[in-house]
Scaffold this active site. Structure first.
Site, PDB file in Angstrom:
ATOM      1  N   GLU A  71     143.460 -13.395   1.194  1.00  0.00           N
ATOM      2  CA  GLU A  71     142.599 -14.502   0.774  1.00  0.00           C
ATOM      3  C   GLU A  71     143.313 -15.848   0.718  1.00  0.00           C
ATOM      4  O   GLU A  71     142.670 -16.882   0.523  1.00  0.00           O
ATOM      5  CB  GLU A  71     141.980 -14.183  -0.594  1.00  0.00           C
ATOM      6  N   ASN A 112     153.063  -6.311   8.882  1.00  0.00           N
ATOM      7  CA  ASN A 112     152.709  -6.241  10.300  1.00  0.00           C
ATOM      8  C   ASN A 112     152.350  -7.653  10.725  1.00  0.00           C
ATOM      9  O   ASN A 112     151.367  -8.215  10.249  1.00  0.00           O
ATOM     10  CB  ASN A 112     151.522  -5.280  10.476  1.00  0.00           C
ATOM     11  N   LYS A 133     151.141  -8.807  13.329  1.00  0.00           N
ATOM     12  CA  LYS A 133     149.874  -8.977  14.054  1.00  0.00           C
ATOM     13  C   LYS A 133     148.697  -9.003  13.080  1.00  0.00           C
ATOM     14  O   LYS A 133     147.862  -9.905  13.133  1.00  0.00           O
ATOM     15  CB  LYS A 133     149.696  -7.851  15.077  1.00  0.00           C
TER      16      LYS A 133
END
Lengths: 334, 710
Positions: free
Chosen positions: B677, B603, B605
């Site tokens: 991360e 995704n 976004k």
């Protein structure tokens, strides 16, 4: 949470009356600092006198061109007031550089003046603090002092006053109107706050039942410029490491009027009289060569600085900020 | 296909309207409130606790001290209230319990504790002679001594970073309720299954007797991965008092009992040939440990995995101090990564080689420590995409060469890298008789977008619209799945969700083609197309909706699948522009571009938001963030968000995120790798490198506060 009494002040005189005769009393306006302190246990008033609904929330333009600011005018409203934006940009800038939009919407003029130091040891009940508990000692000395004073501190307290607004008002020669049990009096803002000396628990010259009702700003002569410059550890929502409020009027290439106040460096908004003395009457032409006299002025003020182990950087930072603020005012273009 | 699209968060509305219920929102009939009393010395003993005034507060039910607290053990953590010993400032020394939170807090403030204090050691500098090498913390590849001898150029520098605290916006909270020997806990947990195990073990009850719920989390950053002692104590109190109990930590309490990133010192030595080829990489580090644990969480993995170097030596030393035990905090490898990426920048100037080019010349397809080939690696693409988008080729390499008014302008870059977890996981998908779809799995959405991505995965696998799918997470009643930590949620769980959804699809297709009532009757199942909530014949001349098939079937179709995935390594490159005003020592970050290889992007976004969040955090880490300990008392001086500074909006420029977006062929998560991360790891070094480029001044100690640049 410690139980306390709450009184809604019926009117201005009634507020003072309601606050008289208690061992521990505090006026409640915006509550942005006081309520935090009550939660932390730093403040434990027996009674809160709520003045937030008193008719002290007006900004009036005075016949002489000055401004009267009611004590409960919100910081946001004051910063946005057309007369402030037009005539006292140093004040508008100082207000907008303080806290966050949400806090400014609540915080009041009087409360901003009376906010207390953000010294971490003052806020931590487990550490000794002469300001919180007189006679227990100062934990900041020998501890974390990045935010602490370089001017006017004592062996009993090295805290700084956190306000931006008050620094601008100090440079504007503001006058504070106070209503006490013996009537009304006017205190120059620069004399409202104290240096810590051996009584650091007393931030100001006020007694607990004294109510600030207004702050008056004298008019600035035509041609006066002013600005506020704040240096801090992030771009917004941080207290000043150093701030400078400067008011300058140059006529015919000579400094006719200059007023400088420093924030973040002392127990009170620090009016830089020595720097002003150096500057008054000095030739200034808006060129980079002006920096020499600005630097001499700043250094004259900071000659008395006594930095702590953790804040020696504030001395050159204050010097540079004074110079850049004055440069910003003296240049032809802004 | 919705996977890959920038689909809006499916849980966004629930969160902004308050429909989303967090742990602290749970209020149960008859519930009691626990409040912690925190110690004020870092080392020594409790000599007495006076609870008389606290007990006199109306509504107070009990006050627990080390004398009467429930006896508990933890295999993971030092358990407070079991004795008089104090190991760190802010240790739990009493718990008040009352019928309202206000009563409990008031009572807590009246508990009087006296101590026999001893002088603590607060920072690494206090205990330099006590630095040691714990077991299994040294790795040597090749012959680093020979590699250094063969070097034509070497760089050796020391770097440091302060402790940090996680500071999720949602404070830790726990609500415990017992029913006989069955326990239900609403817990701010990044791993309900792990939490279930911990509670079961602490109370010696079967794991199946424990239900842990964490449907929503307001961030965790690793600080909510373990079950901390306060949660176990709260559950023990609930059992002892026979009533549900809630405990919500204050912000200040979160600075001593829910871990932090350790203070870290490091020395990096790089040996290289004149052409930039690394001949040796020696990375010595020292991190703070506690009196009760020698576990380490800031690993030098970048030095062992990122660059082609035949001779590598990493040595991770520790020193025990009188402070709380540290733990994983978002991107734990970033502390050592800062040293490596800064040292490479220093080497680039020494060699006269562009920093991007230096990294290209040391690129590797093979893990230099293990010799294993990476399953897919597009780091070179990241350098190119990032550099092009940033305009890196226009950079004048000479430090201090660009001025704009009072400000010096500098450009810096760094590689970004972090490995990720992959844990076996399972998931259930059920299509109801009305055609709606429910997926349940006992992993979590810690704010990163898991609900949204799994909704996309299920919708795509079945060929139904997003709004026909509901995903439920964070409940141990669901099929067990991974801890949401180590960037592992998507990598671990996606495969199981997808497999379960595909199995349901297969079953429903079979229902259609085998039933004479279906227009698709008799067609080969494998030729059926599913899309938009319909099943189509291959030529699309015939169709039937899922709804119709399911209505005829009259019963749900359900599957639970399990999947494992491999650990992976997501890399990228980050480029920043800074402006430094030497009058104030002020650094502003004015541009940021990051390009990443995270496998398939599920995704754009939510993945892009990880970049924005990581970059923002990286700015704070570089310029302001640090936990300040008073060296005399080992007590945190800035335990609040007013003085523990993080970057605010005004500190953050527009950030451009670019993805290579090539599926990792070995990933069972539809080709996605863990990623969260990675974008942050290089940001502090990139900013420091840009400051050097702007000013010619190299700052090696984080954060780069203004006093260091005046």
């Amino acid at each position: 949470m410690i139980p306390f009494d709450y009184r809604l002040a019926p009117d201005v005189d009634g507020a003072v009356a309601a606050a008289t005769g208690w061992g521990g009393v505090a006026f409640l306006a915006g509550g942005t600092n006081l309520v935090d302190h009550m939660k932390l246990g730093v403040a434990a008033p027996e009674v809160l006198v709520d003045i937030s609904r008193l008719p002290l929330d007006a900004v009036e333009e005075l016949p002489d061109g000055g401004l009267r600011i009611g004590a409960t005018v919100r910081n946001s409203d004051l910063a946005a007031h057309p007369a402030v934006r037009r005539d006292y940009p140093v004040l508008a800038r100082a207000l907008l550089s303080g806290a966050s939009g949400q806090v400014r919407n609540l915080a009041t003029t009087g409360g901003n003046l009376l906010q207390r130091t953000r010294c971490a040891y003052f806020q931590d009940l487990s550490t000794p603090c002469n300001k919180r508990e007189p006679g227990t000692g100062c934990s900041a000395i020998g501890g974390y002092t990045r935010q602490h004073a370089i001017l006017g501190a004592s062996a009993h307290c090295v805290a700084t006053h956190p306000s931006d607004m008050a620094v601008a008002m100090a440079a504007l020669d503001a006058q504070v109107t106070v209503l006490g049990t013996s009537g009304r009096r006017v205190i120059p803002l620069v004399e409202l706050h104290r240096l810590p000396g051996d009584e650091p628990h007393r931030d100001t010259v006020l007694s607990p039942s004294d109510l600030i009702t207004a702050v008056e700003l004298p008019p600035l002569p035509e041609g006066t410029r002013s600005l506020y410059r704040k240096v801090r550890d992030r771009a917004s929502y941080a207290f000043a490491l150093v701030s400078v409020a400067a008011v300058l009027r140059v006529e015919d290439g000579v400094v006719r009027d200059v007023r400088i106040a420093l924030g973040g460096v002392a127990h009170k908004p620090w009016r830089a009289r020595r720097a002003e003395d150096v500057l008054r009457g000095s030739p200034v032409d808006g060129s980079p060569a002006d920096e020499e006299v600005f630097r001499r002025a700043a250094e004259a003020e900071l000659a008395g600085a006594a930095p702590l182990a953790g804040n020696g950087f504030k001395v050159p930072l204050a010097r540079n900020t004074v110079v850049s603020a004055l440069r910003g005012l003296s240049r032809e273009e802004r | 296909m919705t996977v890959g699209q920038p689909v809006e968060r499916v849980d966004g509305r629930a969160k902004v309207t308050g429909d989303a219920r967090y742990a602290a929102d749970r209020t149960l009939p008859g519930m009691l409130y626990s409040y912690l009393v925190m110690g004020t010395i870092a080392r020594g003993r409790v000599t007495s606790v006076d609870t008389a005034a606290a007990r006199a507060v109306p509504g107070v039910v009990e006050v627990f001290t080390h004398e009467n607290a429930p006896r508990l053990t933890s295999d993971q953590h030092f358990m407070p209230l079991q004795g008089t010993q104090i190991h760190y400032n802010g240790q739990i020394v009493a718990i008040t319990v009352a019928t309202t939170p206000e009563q409990a807090q008031e009572a807590a403030e009246l508990v009087r504790v006296t101590y026999a204090p001893e002088t603590p050691k607060a920072v690494i500098a206090d205990a330099l002679t006590e630095v040691y090498l714990p077991a299994n913390q040294e790795v040597i590849v090749g012959d680093p001594t020979a590699g250094l001898a063969a070097a034509e150029v070497t760089v050796t520098q020391n770097y440091s970073s302060p402790p940090h605290h996680h500071n999720p916006i949602e404070p830790h909270a726990t609500v415990a309720q017992w029913d006989g020997d069955h326990l239900t806990v609403h817990e701010t947990s990044q791993g309900v299954v792990n939490a279930q195990r911990t509670f079961a073990s602490a109370f010696a009850i079967p794991q199946t007797n424990v239900r842990v719920l964490a449907p929503y989390l307001g961030g965790g950053f690793g600080g909510k991965s373990p079950v901390w002692p306060h949660s176990l104590l709260n559950a023990a109190i609930a059992r002892q008092l026979g009533r549900p109990a809630k405990m919500v930590l204050t912000r200040a309490q979160m600075y001593s009992i829910v871990s932090h990133r350790a203070e870290f010192r490091q020395q990096v030595t790089l040996g290289a040939k004149r052409d930039g080829t690394l001949t040796a990489l020696v990375h010595l580090s020292t991190q703070q440990l506690s009196r009760t644990s020698e576990n380490m969480y800031s690993h030098s993995i970048s030095s062992r995995m990122l660059y082609a170097c035949p001779n590598i030596h990493t040595r991770q030393q520790g020193v025990r101090l009188d402070v709380p035990t540290s733990r994983f905090m978002r991107s734990p490898q970033m502390a050592s990564h800062f040293g490596l990426e800064t040292a490479l920048d220093e080497l680039s100037y020494q060699l006269g080689i562009d920093p991007v080019e230096l990294r290209r010349r040391n690129y590797t397809d093979v893990n230099p420590t293990t010799g294993e080939r990476f399953s897919s690696r597009f780091l070179l693409d990241c350098y190119k995409l990032g550099a092009d988008a940033f305009g890196w080729s226009r950079r004048n390499p000479k430090p201090g060469s660009t001025r704009d008014g009072h400000e010096f302008v500098g450009w810096g870059m760094a590689t970004e890298a972090h490995d990720h977890n992959a844990n076996p996981s399972s998931a259930m998908v059920r299509m109801a008789a009305d055609g709606t779809v429910l997926s349940q799995t006992a992993t979590q959405d810690i704010g990163t977008g898991t609900y949204t991505v799994f909704t996309q995965v299920v919708a795509d696998a079945l060929g139904v619209p997003l709004n026909q799918v509901k995903v439920e997470l964070g409940d141990t009643n669901f099929p067990p799945a991974a801890l949401s930590a180590g960037s592992g949620t998507i990598a671990s769980v996606t495969g199981a969700v997808n497999a379960a959804a595909l199995a349901v699809r297969t079953a429903v297709v079979q229902l259609a083609v085998s039933n004479p009532a279906s227009p698709l009757h008799g067609l080969p199942a494998e030729q059926i197309i599913t899309q938009h909530g319909y099943l189509f014949s291959p030529d699309r001349s015939r169709r039937e909706s899922y709804r119709a098939v399911m209505a005829r079937h009259g019963a749900p179709v359900q599957n639970t699948s399990s999947m494992t995935n491999a650990r992976g390594y997501s890399t990228g490159a980050v480029f920043v522009e800074v402006r430094v005003d030497p009058r104030y020592g002020r650094v502003r970050v004015t541009r940021g571009v990051g390009a990443y290889d995270a496998g398939r992007v599920m995704n754009h976004k939510t993945a892009g938001s990880q970049v924005i969040g990581g970059f923002t955090w990286g700015i704070g880490n570089a310029l302001m963030e640090h936990t300040v300990l008073d060296r005399r008392t080992a007590r945190v001086v800035n335990p609040n968000l007013s003085t523990y500074l993080l970057a605010v909006n005004a500190d953050v420029p527009d950030i451009q995120a670019i993805f290579v977006n090539k599926p990792d062929p070995v990933s069972t998560a539809l080709g996605a790798r863990g990623f969260g991360e990675t974008p942050i790891t290089g940001v502090p070094a990139a900013i420091g490198n840009a400051i050097f480029h702007a000013t010619g001044r190299r700052i090696r100690d984080l954060p780069f506060t203004q006093d260091k640049l005046l």
